[in-house]
Write a protein that holds these residues in place. Structure first.
Motif, PDB file in Angstrom:
ATOM      1  N   ASN A 190      28.208  15.433  12.310  1.00  0.00           N
ATOM      2  CA  ASN A 190      28.530  15.828  10.944  1.00  0.00           C
ATOM      3  C   ASN A 190      27.299  16.285  10.157  1.00  0.00           C
ATOM      4  N   VAL A 191      26.443  17.064  10.815  1.00  0.00           N
ATOM      5  CA  VAL A 191      25.303  17.701  10.160  1.00  0.00           C
ATOM      6  C   VAL A 191      25.258  19.151  10.642  1.00  0.00           C
ATOM      7  N   ASP A 192      24.439  20.006  10.012  1.00  0.00           N
ATOM      8  CA  ASP A 192      24.374  21.389  10.473  1.00  0.00           C
ATOM      9  C   ASP A 192      23.404  21.518  11.645  1.00  0.00           C
ATOM     10  N   GLU A 193      23.488  22.655  12.343  1.00  0.00           N
ATOM     11  CA  GLU A 193      22.683  22.831  13.555  1.00  0.00           C
ATOM     12  C   GLU A 193      21.186  22.886  13.258  1.00  0.00           C
ATOM     13  N   LYS A 194      20.812  23.387  12.069  1.00  0.00           N
ATOM     14  CA  LYS A 194      19.392  23.416  11.719  1.00  0.00           C
ATOM     15  C   LYS A 194      18.840  22.002  11.604  1.00  0.00           C
ATOM     16  N   THR A 195      19.662  21.097  11.107  1.00  0.00           N
ATOM     17  CA  THR A 195      19.243  19.693  11.012  1.00  0.00           C
ATOM     18  C   THR A 195      18.992  19.132  12.406  1.00  0.00           C
ATOM     19  N   ILE A 196      19.877  19.463  13.351  1.00  0.00           N
ATOM     20  CA  ILE A 196      19.719  18.986  14.725  1.00  0.00           C
ATOM     21  C   ILE A 196      18.413  19.501  15.321  1.00  0.00           C
ATOM     22  N   ARG A 197      18.092  20.767  15.075  1.00  0.00           N
ATOM     23  CA  ARG A 197      16.852  21.331  15.626  1.00  0.00           C
ATOM     24  C   ARG A 197      15.616  20.669  14.994  1.00  0.00           C
ATOM     25  N   ARG A 198      15.695  20.412  13.691  1.00  0.00           N
ATOM     26  CA  ARG A 198      14.586  19.703  13.031  1.00  0.00           C
ATOM     27  C   ARG A 198      14.481  18.277  13.554  1.00  0.00           C
ATOM     28  N   ASP A 199      15.635  17.654  13.803  1.00  0.00           N
ATOM     29  CA  ASP A 199      15.642  16.306  14.382  1.00  0.00           C
ATOM     30  C   ASP A 199      14.954  16.305  15.746  1.00  0.00           C
ATOM     31  N   ALA A 200      15.194  17.358  16.523  1.00  0.00           N
ATOM     32  CA  ALA A 200      14.590  17.456  17.854  1.00  0.00           C
ATOM     33  C   ALA A 200      13.075  17.531  17.754  1.00  0.00           C
ATOM     34  N   GLU A 201      12.576  18.310  16.783  1.00  0.00           N
ATOM     35  CA  GLU A 201      11.122  18.405  16.570  1.00  0.00           C
ATOM     36  C   GLU A 201      10.562  17.065  16.109  1.00  0.00           C
ATOM     37  N   PHE A 202      11.316  16.388  15.251  1.00  0.00           N
ATOM     38  CA  PHE A 202      10.889  15.084  14.748  1.00  0.00           C
ATOM     39  C   PHE A 202      10.801  14.078  15.900  1.00  0.00           C
ATOM     40  N   ALA A 203      11.808  14.088  16.772  1.00  0.00           N
ATOM     41  CA  ALA A 203      11.815  13.168  17.920  1.00  0.00           C
ATOM     42  C   ALA A 203      10.648  13.470  18.859  1.00  0.00           C
ATOM     43  N   LYS A 204      10.388  14.748  19.101  1.00  0.00           N
ATOM     44  CA  LYS A 204       9.264  15.122  19.958  1.00  0.00           C
ATOM     45  C   LYS A 204       7.947  14.669  19.342  1.00  0.00           C
ATOM     46  N   GLY A 205       7.835  14.850  18.023  1.00  0.00           N
ATOM     47  CA  GLY A 205       6.617  14.431  17.340  1.00  0.00           C
ATOM     48  C   GLY A 205       6.409  12.936  17.425  1.00  0.00           C
ATOM     49  N   LEU A 206       7.486  12.169  17.254  1.00  0.00           N
ATOM     50  CA  LEU A 206       7.389  10.709  17.332  1.00  0.00           C
ATOM     51  C   LEU A 206       6.999  10.250  18.739  1.00  0.00           C
ATOM     52  N   GLU A 207       7.417  11.009  19.749  1.00  0.00           N
ATOM     53  CA  GLU A 207       7.048  10.665  21.120  1.00  0.00           C
ATOM     54  C   GLU A 207       5.556  10.828  21.361  1.00  0.00           C
ATOM     55  N   ARG A 208       4.865  11.550  20.475  1.00  0.00           N
ATOM     56  CA  ARG A 208       3.407  11.711  20.592  1.00  0.00           C
ATOM     57  C   ARG A 208       2.661  10.500  20.027  1.00  0.00           C
ATOM     58  N   LEU A 209       3.397   9.597  19.379  1.00  0.00           N
ATOM     59  CA  LEU A 209       2.766   8.444  18.765  1.00  0.00           C
ATOM     60  C   LEU A 209       2.716   7.259  19.725  1.00  0.00           C
ATOM     61  N   ASP A 210       1.739   6.410  19.508  1.00  0.00           N
ATOM     62  CA  ASP A 210       1.682   5.142  20.225  1.00  0.00           C
ATOM     63  C   ASP A 210       2.960   4.354  19.915  1.00  0.00           C
ATOM     64  N   PRO A 211       3.589   3.701  20.920  1.00  0.00           N
ATOM     65  CA  PRO A 211       4.861   3.004  20.698  1.00  0.00           C
ATOM     66  C   PRO A 211       4.857   2.033  19.519  1.00  0.00           C
ATOM     67  N   VAL A 212       3.772   1.288  19.355  1.00  0.00           N
ATOM     68  CA  VAL A 212       3.701   0.326  18.244  1.00  0.00           C
ATOM     69  C   VAL A 212       3.672   1.067  16.911  1.00  0.00           C
ATOM     70  N   PHE A 213       2.867   2.119  16.835  1.00  0.00           N
ATOM     71  CA  PHE A 213       2.775   2.901  15.603  1.00  0.00           C
ATOM     72  C   PHE A 213       4.092   3.615  15.323  1.00  0.00           C
ATOM     73  N   ARG A 214       4.764   4.078  16.378  1.00  0.00           N
ATOM     74  CA  ARG A 214       6.058   4.750  16.211  1.00  0.00           C
ATOM     75  C   ARG A 214       7.067   3.822  15.534  1.00  0.00           C
ATOM     76  N   LYS A 215       7.082   2.566  15.929  1.00  0.00           N
ATOM     77  CA  LYS A 215       7.994   1.599  15.320  1.00  0.00           C
ATOM     78  C   LYS A 215       7.663   1.386  13.843  1.00  0.00           C
TER      79      LYS A 215
END
Length: 323
Positions: free
Chosen positions: A199-224
Motif C-alpha cells: 500500500n505504497v507507491d513504487e517510488k517509495t519501494i525503490r527508495r526503500d531498496a536504496e535505504f536497505a542497501k545503505g543500512l547493509e553497509r553499516l556495522d550490525p550494532v550501529f545498524r540497530k
C-alpha cells in the motif's frame, strides 16, 4: 492459465499462512526438551527483527518475570543443507524464526517457554514470512518498515536476476525494475507489485531498496541503533550509501556516515565536471535509437511503423552538417 503476479502470490501466501503453517504435534516430552536445548539462531534472520528500545526491552523482561512466556516461540524444522551450513548433510536443525527477544530473556532468566514447529521450503520463504509478519505489527517505526520493504524488494530482485541468468524466467521484469514487455498490456514491475501489496507507491519501494542497501553497509550494532532511533542519521544519507558501487568497510558511527556521504558527493561532482554535457543533437540521436530498439523488441509491431522510424532516423542523419 494466466501466470499469477507477484502481488497475487504474496496475497495468497499471507492468507494461507495460518492454515498451511500448522504446528507439528510433538508427543514426546523428551523430544520437545531436546529441541528447546538445540534451538539455532541465524544472524541473518535475527537481524530482520526490529530492535527494541531499552524501555520496551525492560518492559518485556518485567512481563516475562511476572507472567511467564505465554506465546510459543516459532521454530523452523529444516536441515543444515537447506540453511547453507553444509553441502550434503541432512541433519535436522531447529531454527528460531519468531520470538528472538523472548528466547534471549527466557534463556537468561531460566523461564520456561513453549515451541511451535512450522514448515517452510526454503530460507527465502522464511525471510519473506518474517518480513511480512514484522510489517503487520503496530509498533513498527516508519524507518523499520522502510528497511523491511527494501529488503523484500532486493530479495525479489536478486531471485529474478538469478532466474534470468539461469534461463528459468523469460520475458519477465528485469532485475533493475525495467519492463521488457512492450505490448499493449505490459506487466507490472516488481516495485509496482510490491507497492500495491504494501500500500505504497513504487517510488517509495525503490527508495526503500536504496535505504536497505545503505543500512547493509553499516556495522550490525550501529545498524540497530539507527533503526531503533538511538543513532540519528538522515535517511537521505543512508540512501546515498546504498547507491554507490564502491566497496565500503562497515560503518560504525554517525560521523563516519557523514564523512563517507560527503566523499561520495564530492566524487560525483568531480565526475560530473569531467563529463561534458550532451548536445541536443546527441540527445535526439539517443531518443531515436531507443525508439528503434523498442520497436524491434516488441512482439507485435507494424512493419510500416518500423519503416517510418527508419526513414525518420535516416533523415536525421542526413541533416547533420558534414564536418
Amino acid at each position: 492459465m494466466a501466470k499469477k503476479s507477484l502481488a497475487e502470490k504474496m496475497a495468497e501466501n499471507s492468507q494461507a499462512l495460518l492454515q498451511t503453517l500448522k504446528p507439528n504435534t510433538i508427543n514426546s516430552f523428551s523430544t520437545t526438551e531436546t529441541i528447546k536445548k538445540n534451538i539455532v539462531v541465524l544472524d541473518e534472520l535475527r537481524d530482520l527483527i526490529p530492535p527494541l528500545l531499552e524501555v520496551e526491552y525492560l518492559a518485556l523482561k518485567d512481563n516475562l518475570i511476572k507472567h511467564g512466556c505465554k506465546d510459543p516461540l516459532k521454530i523452523w524444522r529444516t536441515t543444515k543443507h537447506v540453511v547453507g551450513q553444509t553441502d550434503s548433510s541432512d541433519d535436522e536443525i531447529y531454527v528460531l524464526i519468531d520470538g528472538h527477544n523472548r528466547y534471549k530473556l527466557c534463556t537468561e532468566l531460566g523461564i520456561s517457554f513453549n515451541i511451535q514447529i512450522d514448515n517452510f521450503e526454503s530460507l527465502k520463504e522464511v525471510r519473506d514470512f518474517m518480513i511480512d509478519f514484522q510489517l503487520s505489527r503496530r509498533n513498527i517505526t516508519p524507518q523499520q518498515a522502510s528497511y523491511l520493504r527494501g529488503l523484500r524488494y532486493n530479495s525479489e530482485k536478486k531471485e529474478l536476476a538469478d532466474n534470468l541468468k539461469g534461463g528459468i524466467v523469460q520475458n519477465e521484469n528485469l532485475p533493475n525494475g525495467q519492463n521488457v514487455h512492450l505490448g499493449e498490456n505490459p506487466k507490472k514491475t516488481t516495485a509496482q507489485e510490491l507497492g500495491e501489496y504494501f500500500n505504497v507507491d513504487e517510488k517509495t519501494i525503490r527508495r526503500d531498496a536504496e535505504f536497505a542497501k545503505g543500512l547493509e553497509r553499516l556495522d550490525p550494532v550501529f545498524r540497530k541503533e539507527v533503526l531503533n532511533g538511538k543513532a540519528k542519521v538522515e535517511k537521505s544519507k543512508i540512501q546515498k550509501l546504498g547507491k554507490t558501487s564502491e566497496v565500503l568497510s562497515p560503518i560504525s558511527s554517525v560521523d563516519d556516515v557523514i564523512a563517507v556521504y560527503n566523499q561520495i558527493v564530492a566524487t560525483e561532482q568531480i565526475k560530473g565536471e569531467e563529463s561534458p554535457q550532451k548536445s541536443n543533437l546527441e540527445l535526439q540521436y539517443e531518443k531515436l535509437n531507443k525508439q528503434l530498439l523498442k520497436a524491434c523488441k516488441a512482439k507485435k509491431v507494424d512493419k510500416g511503423t518500423v519503416q517510418k522510424l527508419k526513414e525518420t532516423f535516416e533523415a536525421f542523419i542526413n541533416s547533420i552538417p558534414q564536418g
